[in-house]
Design a protein around this motif. Structure first.
Motif, short mmCIF file in Angstrom:
data_model
loop_
_atom_site.label_atom_id
_atom_site.label_comp_id
_atom_site.label_asym_id
_atom_site.label_seq_id
_atom_site.Cartn_x
_atom_site.Cartn_y
_atom_site.Cartn_z
N GLN A 34 0.82 -1.21 0.00
CA GLN A 34 0.00 0.00 0.00
C GLN A 34 0.86 1.27 0.00
O GLN A 34 0.56 2.24 -0.69
N LYS A 36 3.81 1.57 -1.21
CA LYS A 36 4.39 1.68 -2.56
C LYS A 36 3.36 2.19 -3.55
O LYS A 36 3.65 3.07 -4.39
N VAL A 37 2.13 1.68 -3.48
CA VAL A 37 1.07 2.09 -4.41
C VAL A 37 0.78 3.58 -4.26
O VAL A 37 0.69 4.32 -5.24
N GLU A 40 3.56 5.65 -5.73
CA GLU A 40 3.49 5.69 -7.20
C GLU A 40 2.41 6.65 -7.68
O GLU A 40 2.64 7.45 -8.61
N ARG A 124 -4.84 -3.67 -14.96
CA ARG A 124 -5.10 -4.02 -13.57
C ARG A 124 -6.33 -4.90 -13.44
O ARG A 124 -6.36 -5.87 -12.68
N ASN A 361 -2.48 -4.19 -4.30
CA ASN A 361 -1.84 -3.54 -5.46
C ASN A 361 -2.83 -2.84 -6.38
O ASN A 361 -2.42 -2.16 -7.32
N TYR A 364 -5.01 2.46 -3.54
CA TYR A 364 -4.69 2.74 -2.13
C TYR A 364 -6.01 2.79 -1.37
O TYR A 364 -6.92 3.53 -1.75
N TYR A 401 -5.04 5.20 -9.46
CA TYR A 401 -4.05 5.69 -10.43
C TYR A 401 -4.67 6.69 -11.40
O TYR A 401 -3.99 7.55 -11.93
#
Length: 595
Positions: A34, A36-37, A40, A124, A361, A364, A401
């Motif tokens: 989380q 990392k997501v 990004e 995704r 992944n 968030y 994203y």
């Protein structure tokens, strides 16, 4: 905390092992995934107008993000979404171009909500789809030895003023190369050809898909649709059309009702010769009055039904059990137009025990504590995915994203346990939804407005609606809304206050007042039947209050429920009905959005 054992199988293929290992990897330390997501998402979208507004100045850590960026609803983001819809291509929400809008089943001002999406979102979604069969293969062996009969449909789509497609998420997926050019996979072979699935005429599509399912009946190992209601509509279609389908099979020729060139061409390669034995079997089975267990009679090798039966769809479970002879019902994944969320790691469990493991992944995730009295928690106290507590309920908040930041999805979830360190959630309900048959969602304010609009048709006569309630009747196929009215005239009696013609117009006026998702379901999808108003005797709602008080309700705090489902209450209401009226025609609906 309750923790599931690792996913493993001695007989799994190399492809399945890779997928199962990925699930294990993602769920062992979801908090780091989380982190990392979010990093990004914030890094790539740091230059967007929306994030600049809150002064993050390139920060990608959770503390800064939570301190500076507010929790929002669709109404908060509507101005930005409208600008993108109108053709503004500057980086408003996302640094990547918005390629289309996914239309939510939720509505704003009567129109479907528009969820921005970017190209890579398809990857995704495809990733989550790729995990479903490896999990299912742990529980049901041999699915590569047959086919799936899935009733899948595209729905109407439109263009925004700026030229972007606006369509439901599954329509977007079915029309993508991810679906149309998917590589051969023995575990994902459908009886329905793409040409039938992609036909915009739902009647021709259903006919062709049902015909293919009948022709390949011994190959079918699983039956499915997106929603439970969709599978029941397919059964209803078979009830109404088995004679014609049997005639096609008997003669080896396709019905003249199929005019779509792509379907006709494809069916010429599938329906190649008469099959009198199959036609006679179909007539023998379908001509019987008792259709209990019809699914396993026609498709004897079926191992399970693949349908969503959680949330509002749970009301269809008894009917599906009747038609299937008690086959297991698998709910495999949890997704929405905003994002895909997670999968059911025990897909053959009972519908009442379905829990979804959130894949960290995908987006968030944050969780707003939700009290049982309906009150939300303090929005400064949102909980991380890894920190939710078993037994507690939360409202889901996501950052994607594609540019949604701290967006309240509207789903209320309850934590049931953990797989490794990743929490598992039971879907409880959509917030504020009063009535739902399929993808429609009608809230209390919409229902109130519809009642008010309809009651204007007889206001001049001195008659008014003094109380009302409702329920979603799913005993009929398709299901329909039932509204109970208690009326009061100038002479203070109910009597024969209003003619059937006036009441029919009231039914239609209510439908015209409901949101576009409801009207599309009525007009284009035919997944909802005509709205019904049942007029009850004077004093009925007082009896309703007396009953509630006798069961412990406080007379000071009693409010008339605007939707009912408790059997004794519905029996009381139905015993007091003096007249029933249905909408005489379809409401207006167009795939084009209001400008």
């Amino acid at each position: 905390m309750a923790v599931d054992s690792p996913l493993q199988s001695r007989t799994a293929s190399e492809k399945d092992v890779k997928a199962l290992n990925f699930i294990e990897e993602m769920t062992r330390n979801p908090d780091s995934v989380q982190e990392k997501v979010l990093g990004e998402i914030l890094s790539r979208n740091s230059g967007t107008e929306y994030l600049k507004r809150f002064g993050l100045n390139g920060s990608t850590d959770r503390k800064t993000f939570k301190t500076k960026v507010p929790v929002v609803t669709y109404e908060d983001l509507k101005p930005e979404i409208q600008r993108i819809s109108n053709g503004d291509r500057s980086p408003i929400l996302s640094s990547h171009p918005i390629t289309e809008f996914l239309t939510s089943s939720g509505t704003s001002a009567g129109e479907r909500k528009l969820m921005p999406t970017i190209d890579e979102d398809l990857d995704r979604r495809q990733l989550l789809y790729s995990l479903l069969m490896p999990v299912m293969n742990l529980y049901v062996p041999g699915l590569d030895k047959g086919k799936g009969l899935y009733f899948l449909f595209v729905k109407s789509e439109s263009k925004t003023p700026g030229g972007l497609p606006a369509r439901p998420v599954l329509t977007s997926y079915y029309k993508s190369d991810h679906f149309k050019r998917r590589p051969y996979d023995p575990y994902n072979v459908y009886t329905s050809p793409n040409e039938a699935i992609l036909c915009s005429d739902s009647s021709q599509s259903m006919y062709a898909q049902m015909l293919c399912g009948l022709l390949m009946r011994h190959d079918v190992l699983r039956l499915g649709a997106v929603f439970a209601s969709g599978l029941l509509r397919a059964i209803s279609f078979l009830q109404n059309n088995w004679n014609e389908l049997a005639r096609d099979i008997s003669t080896g020729t396709l019905s003249s009702r199929i005019s779509d060139p792509a379907i006709k061409n494809r069916m010429s390669k599938i329906l190649t010769k008469p099959d009198q034995e199959l036609a006679e079997f179909l007539v023998e089975v379908c001509s019987q009055d008792n259709w209990q267990g019809i699914i396993t009679k026609i498709w004897p090798n079926t191992k399970y039904l693949d349908v969503i039966v959680t949330g509002a769809m749970a009301q269809y479970i008894p009917t599906l059990e009747y038609y299937s002879g008690g086959l297991p019902m698998a709910c495999t994944m949890y997704a929405s137009s905003e994002s895909y969320f997670g999968i059911n790691l025990k897909p053959m469990c009972k519908p009442s025990e379905v829990s979804y493991t959130i894949m960290p992944n995908m987006a968030y995730f944050e969780f707003l504590p939700h009290e049982h009295d309906g009150a939300g928690g303090d929005e400064t106290e949102l909980v991380e995915l890894a920190d939710v507590e078993v037994g507690k309920e939360y409202e889901l908040v996501i950052t994607t994203y594609a540019g949604l930041c701290r967006y309240k999805v509207g789903d209320v979830l309850r934590v049931t346990g953990f797989h490794n360190s990743a929490p598992q959630f039971k879907f409880i309900r959509r917030k504020n939804v009063l009535l739902s048959i399929e993808s429609d969602k009608t809230d209390e304010a919409e229902l109130q407005k519809a009642v008010e609009n309809a009651s204007r048709l007889f206001a001049a006569q001195g008659t008014r609606v003094i109380e009302y309630t409702s329920y979603a009747d799913t005993k009929t196929i398709p299901g329909h809304y039932v509204i109970y009215w208690e009326l009061l005239g100038r002479d203070q009696t109910n009597g024969d206050l209003l003619s059937d013609d006036v009441m029919a117009k009231c039914c239609l006026e209510m439908e015209e007042s409901l949101n576009s998702v409801y009207r599309q379901s009525r007009v284009a999808d035919k997944s909802i039947g005509p709205l019904e108003i049942r007029v009850v005797q004077n004093g009925t709602f007082e009896e309703l209050m007396d009953y509630a008080i006798s069961r412990g309700a406080s007379i000071n705090q009693y409010k008339v429920p605007r939707c009912v489902s408790f059997t004794p209450i519905m029996e009381l209401l139905d015993s007091r009905v003096v007249s029933a009226h249905f909408s005489p025609s379809l409401p207006h609906w167009s795939p084009e959005r209001r400008r």
